[in-house]
Design a protein around this motif. Structure first.
Motif, PDB file in Angstrom:
ATOM      1  N   ASP A  11       0.810  -1.224   0.000  1.00 53.65           N
ATOM      2  CA  ASP A  11       0.000   0.000   0.000  1.00 53.65           C
ATOM      3  C   ASP A  11       0.845   1.277   0.000  1.00 53.65           C
ATOM      4  O   ASP A  11       0.310   2.385  -0.006  1.00 53.65           O
ATOM      5  CB  ASP A  11      -1.007   0.005   1.153  1.00 53.65           C
ATOM      6  CG  ASP A  11      -0.374  -0.014   2.530  1.00 53.65           C
ATOM      7  OD1 ASP A  11       0.852  -0.208   2.641  1.00 53.65           O
ATOM      8  OD2 ASP A  11      -1.118   0.167   3.514  1.00 53.65           O
ATOM      9  N   ALA A  13       2.793   1.941  -2.573  1.00 51.19           N
ATOM     10  CA  ALA A  13       3.159   2.121  -3.982  1.00 51.19           C
ATOM     11  C   ALA A  13       2.998   3.561  -4.467  1.00 51.19           C
ATOM     12  O   ALA A  13       3.914   4.131  -5.061  1.00 51.19           O
ATOM     13  CB  ALA A  13       2.371   1.159  -4.865  1.00 51.19           C
ATOM     14  N   ASP A  41       4.601   4.276 -12.161  1.00 49.87           N
ATOM     15  CA  ASP A  41       3.217   4.437 -11.730  1.00 49.87           C
ATOM     16  C   ASP A  41       2.959   3.481 -10.572  1.00 49.87           C
ATOM     17  O   ASP A  41       3.753   2.582 -10.302  1.00 49.87           O
ATOM     18  CB  ASP A  41       2.233   4.200 -12.879  1.00 49.87           C
ATOM     19  CG  ASP A  41       2.326   2.810 -13.480  1.00 49.87           C
ATOM     20  OD1 ASP A  41       2.418   1.827 -12.719  1.00 49.87           O
ATOM     21  OD2 ASP A  41       2.295   2.692 -14.719  1.00 49.87           O
ATOM     22  N   ALA A  42       1.870   3.701  -9.877  1.00 48.82           N
ATOM     23  CA  ALA A  42       1.579   2.923  -8.670  1.00 48.82           C
ATOM     24  C   ALA A  42       1.450   1.426  -8.970  1.00 48.82           C
ATOM     25  O   ALA A  42       1.893   0.597  -8.179  1.00 48.82           O
ATOM     26  CB  ALA A  42       0.322   3.453  -7.994  1.00 48.82           C
ATOM     27  N   ALA A  43       0.875   1.078 -10.107  1.00 47.90           N
ATOM     28  CA  ALA A  43       0.702  -0.345 -10.435  1.00 47.90           C
ATOM     29  C   ALA A  43       2.049  -1.042 -10.597  1.00 47.90           C
ATOM     30  O   ALA A  43       2.267  -2.135 -10.065  1.00 47.90           O
ATOM     31  CB  ALA A  43      -0.135  -0.491 -11.709  1.00 47.90           C
ATOM     32  N   SER A  44       2.972  -0.407 -11.319  1.00 43.57           N
ATOM     33  CA  SER A  44       4.286  -1.027 -11.506  1.00 43.57           C
ATOM     34  C   SER A  44       5.059  -1.068 -10.191  1.00 43.57           C
ATOM     35  O   SER A  44       5.790  -2.018  -9.915  1.00 43.57           O
ATOM     36  CB  SER A  44       5.097  -0.305 -12.590  1.00 43.57           C
ATOM     37  OG  SER A  44       5.389   1.021 -12.198  1.00 43.57           O
ATOM     38  N   GLU A  45       4.882  -0.053  -9.356  1.00 43.12           N
ATOM     39  CA  GLU A  45       5.570  -0.040  -8.060  1.00 43.12           C
ATOM     40  C   GLU A  45       5.014  -1.106  -7.121  1.00 43.12           C
ATOM     41  O   GLU A  45       5.760  -1.689  -6.338  1.00 43.12           O
ATOM     42  CB  GLU A  45       5.508   1.341  -7.426  1.00 43.12           C
ATOM     43  CG  GLU A  45       6.380   2.356  -8.148  1.00 43.12           C
ATOM     44  CD  GLU A  45       7.822   1.902  -8.293  1.00 43.12           C
ATOM     45  OE1 GLU A  45       8.581   1.948  -7.311  1.00 43.12           O
ATOM     46  OE2 GLU A  45       8.200   1.497  -9.412  1.00 43.12           O
ATOM     47  N   ARG A  46       3.710  -1.400  -7.212  1.00 42.74           N
ATOM     48  CA  ARG A  46       3.148  -2.489  -6.406  1.00 42.74           C
ATOM     49  C   ARG A  46       3.803  -3.815  -6.780  1.00 42.74           C
ATOM     50  O   ARG A  46       4.126  -4.626  -5.915  1.00 42.74           O
ATOM     51  CB  ARG A  46       1.631  -2.568  -6.577  1.00 42.74           C
ATOM     52  CG  ARG A  46       0.865  -1.813  -5.518  1.00 42.74           C
ATOM     53  CD  ARG A  46      -0.629  -2.116  -5.546  1.00 42.74           C
ATOM     54  NE  ARG A  46      -1.283  -1.681  -6.762  1.00 42.74           N
ATOM     55  CZ  ARG A  46      -1.598  -0.417  -7.046  1.00 42.74           C
ATOM     56  NH1 ARG A  46      -1.312   0.539  -6.179  1.00 42.74           N
ATOM     57  NH2 ARG A  46      -2.194  -0.109  -8.167  1.00 42.74           N
ATOM     58  N   LEU A  47       4.007  -4.034  -8.069  1.00 43.94           N
ATOM     59  CA  LEU A  47       4.688  -5.254  -8.521  1.00 43.94           C
ATOM     60  C   LEU A  47       6.133  -5.282  -8.033  1.00 43.94           C
ATOM     61  O   LEU A  47       6.625  -6.316  -7.572  1.00 43.94           O
ATOM     62  CB  LEU A  47       4.651  -5.358 -10.050  1.00 43.94           C
ATOM     63  CG  LEU A  47       3.275  -5.584 -10.668  1.00 43.94           C
ATOM     64  CD1 LEU A  47       3.356  -5.482 -12.187  1.00 43.94           C
ATOM     65  CD2 LEU A  47       2.717  -6.932 -10.250  1.00 43.94           C
TER      66      LEU A  47
END
Length: 167
Positions: A11, A13, A41-47
């Motif tokens: 969370d 990200a 972006d937040a999606a790539s950082e979550r990964l």
């Protein structure tokens, strides 16, 4: 200032993207530039965070008022022959330089790395970054050699120095 030092979480990200954009604009001492982090972006950082948390690496953050103000990661390989050593990267938002955030982050991350079996930490730093070099020396790092052409910044190559710390 109330600051929480902890391992990064999924969370975080969006806050990590914001942090990376701020620090990349603060200094030329990082391996990444502002144009590099503008693509995050937040999606790539979550990964990215999920992969870091599954690996033997350590990614610690300093959080104040819901914002990441510093990070310290120690990248460790899964390969058994080199799993005992990690590569350090530490960054703090400019407005918090000199506040002790880097020291607390470093100590937290090293304690986590020791628990994971890390026995040596390496890093490369620009040779003209006297503030960082003084920090590393205060924390027991020793120079292990020079790194010609460590970075390419503003059309010029910048030399670096390699440091190591046996834990």
């Amino acid at each position: 200032m109330d600051t929480d030092y902890r391992m990064i979480r999924a969370d975080d990200a969006a806050a990590l993207v914001d942090f990376m954009n701020k620090i990349a604009g603060d200094t030329d001492n990082l391996a990444c530039s502002l144009s590099d982090v503008e693509k995050l972006d937040a999606a790539s950082e979550r990964l990215f965070i999920a992969e870091m948390r599954k690996s033997p690496s350590v990614y610690a953050v300093a959080v104040s008022n819901g914002e990441i103000i510093g990070s310290c990661d120690i990248r460790v390989s899964d390969r058994p022959r080199v799993r005992h050593r990690g590569e350090l990267a530490i960054a703090v938002r400019k407005e918090f330089w000199g506040s002790g955030v880097a020291q607390h982050l470093f100590e937290f991350a090293v304690a986590e790395a020791k628990e994971k079996g890390v026995r040596k930490i390496n890093l490369d730093v620009r040779k003209d970054n006297a503030r960082a070099i003084a920090f590393y020396k205060r924390n027991g790092f020793v120079s292990e050699g020079f790194s010609p052409m460590l970075m390419f910044v503003d059309g010029e190559y910048v030399d670096g120095e390699h440091f190591g710390l046996v834990l």
